[in-house]
Design an enzyme around this catalytic site. Sequence first.
Site, mmCIF file in Angstrom:
data_model
loop_
_atom_site.group_PDB
_atom_site.id
_atom_site.type_symbol
_atom_site.label_atom_id
_atom_site.label_comp_id
_atom_site.label_asym_id
_atom_site.label_seq_id
_atom_site.Cartn_x
_atom_site.Cartn_y
_atom_site.Cartn_z
ATOM 1 N N THR A 71 0.833 -1.207 0.000
ATOM 2 C CA THR A 71 0.000 0.000 0.000
ATOM 3 C C THR A 71 0.860 1.247 0.000
ATOM 4 O OG1 THR A 71 -1.940 -1.027 1.027
ATOM 5 C CG2 THR A 71 -1.660 1.343 1.357
ATOM 6 N N ASN A 150 -5.893 -9.285 -8.063
ATOM 7 C CA ASN A 150 -5.910 -9.990 -6.784
ATOM 8 C C ASN A 150 -7.223 -10.714 -6.498
ATOM 9 O OD1 ASN A 150 -6.552 -7.072 -6.653
ATOM 10 N ND2 ASN A 150 -7.209 -7.550 -4.578
ATOM 11 N N GLN A 180 0.862 -9.537 -6.662
ATOM 12 C CA GLN A 180 0.401 -10.916 -6.845
ATOM 13 C C GLN A 180 1.176 -11.657 -7.928
ATOM 14 O OE1 GLN A 180 -1.561 -12.412 -4.869
ATOM 15 N NE2 GLN A 180 -2.705 -10.817 -3.810
ATOM 16 N N SER A 200 5.557 -6.745 -2.288
ATOM 17 C CA SER A 200 5.176 -6.994 -0.894
ATOM 18 C C SER A 200 5.761 -8.316 -0.432
ATOM 19 C CB SER A 200 3.652 -7.042 -0.759
ATOM 20 O OG SER A 200 3.262 -7.337 0.567
ATOM 21 N N ALA A 201 6.242 -8.342 0.809
ATOM 22 C CA ALA A 201 6.889 -9.548 1.334
ATOM 23 C C ALA A 201 5.900 -10.623 1.756
ATOM 24 C CB ALA A 201 7.791 -9.187 2.508
ATOM 25 N N HIS A 202 4.773 -10.225 2.338
ATOM 26 C CA HIS A 202 3.918 -11.246 2.948
ATOM 27 C C HIS A 202 3.088 -12.035 1.939
ATOM 28 C CE1 HIS A 202 -0.242 -9.418 3.045
ATOM 29 N NE2 HIS A 202 0.454 -8.325 2.810
ATOM 30 N N THR A 238 13.476 4.837 10.228
ATOM 31 C CA THR A 238 14.415 3.745 10.467
ATOM 32 C C THR A 238 13.937 2.465 9.790
ATOM 33 O OG1 THR A 238 15.040 4.692 12.594
ATOM 34 C CG2 THR A 238 15.569 2.368 12.231
ATOM 35 N N CYS A 326 -8.356 -6.734 1.547
ATOM 36 C CA CYS A 326 -8.317 -5.294 1.805
ATOM 37 C C CYS A 326 -9.703 -4.666 1.776
ATOM 38 C CB CYS A 326 -7.407 -4.597 0.795
ATOM 39 S SG CYS A 326 -5.697 -5.124 0.940
#
Length: 380
Positions: A71, A150, A180, A200-202, A238, A326
């Site tokens: 996002t 998606n 995706q 996106s990692a997840h 950070t 989402c």
Amino acid sequence: MNVYLDNAATTKPCAEAIDAINLALAENYGNPSSLHSFGLKAQLAVDNARKIIASALSCEAECVFFTSGATESNNMAIRGIVNAYGKRKPKIITTSIEHASIKETVLELENKGFEVVRISPDKNGEVNPVDILNAADERTCLISMMLVNNENGLILPVEKTFKAVKRRFPDIITHCDCVQGFMKLPVKCNELNADLISLSAHKIHGAKGVGALYIRKGIRVLPIITGGKQEKGIRSGTESVPLIAGFGAAVEKLSDTVKQRYDRVSELKKFLVEKLEELDGGEITFNTSEKCSPYIINVSFEGIRSEIMLHFLEEKGIYVSSGSACSKGAKSGVLEELGVSSKNADSAIRVSITAETTEEELEFFVQAVSQAQKKIIKSK
């Protein structure tokens, strides 16, 4: 038996990602901006993950910027480009089936006075590159187009579209939401002709809370988060060393097996479709085609609303989705845009799998669907 079939919403983190995250939490916990050795060690972990992801994209490491997720990456791409180029070129082109993080962002910009053109799929439920090209002009600053939808897995013609756009309007910036598609389909920057790519990692067995944005050299993106100048000032704050390290570990694990995993998932999809077609408890309509990613299977069960089927399956220990996570259960309208009737959209279930999904799990799902058809339809 628990059967998780909602991998388009999120995937189970792989052991390699978990190990990398735990190592960074327990031992490599320095701030990567600190000048001492602990900080340097943390920065090296971030840089290593950056190199791994860049290698997967076939780009230079300096073109990869870490974010908090897809996002933010999508927002950074849209807002960053519009802030840099939109005053002179106030037109944005996108599709009507994009993720909410694109859809809502361009809507807000439209309300602020930008011209937004949304290209809908044609009568075949596909996005035609010619429609996007015909909408483009010298006033266009950005075209944003996802690679894989998606909700039903439709693979959009990004490469063909962006190539045609760049040939006619080389100054138009191209952005692709590859959330995706990354590590599921071949995703290479130059082949996509994309100036920006969101990741996106997840969705690929990493952790939630981390993503990345590829920015081609020479493209000016103004930051939407300002502060300490981390990530070359593009994204201050950070860096989350543990999540970034896990992201890199997940990509590294999958990098050499994208084709093998795709073939395995294709076999699983074929298996599932054949088993569902054998059922005789009610009409079943598949809202996916051969032009869709095998990782996502969208299917409607006549006479059973999505929410009712979802909760019936959950009672059996089976976890699927009624659409985009989402959307929080609300209808997004994407399926109707893709040519699915309102009736079928109301009864649609999204089954999303991975190479780790087993035939046994899919058999269990099909048996539960059969039970639902007999129990729910007969009770009406």
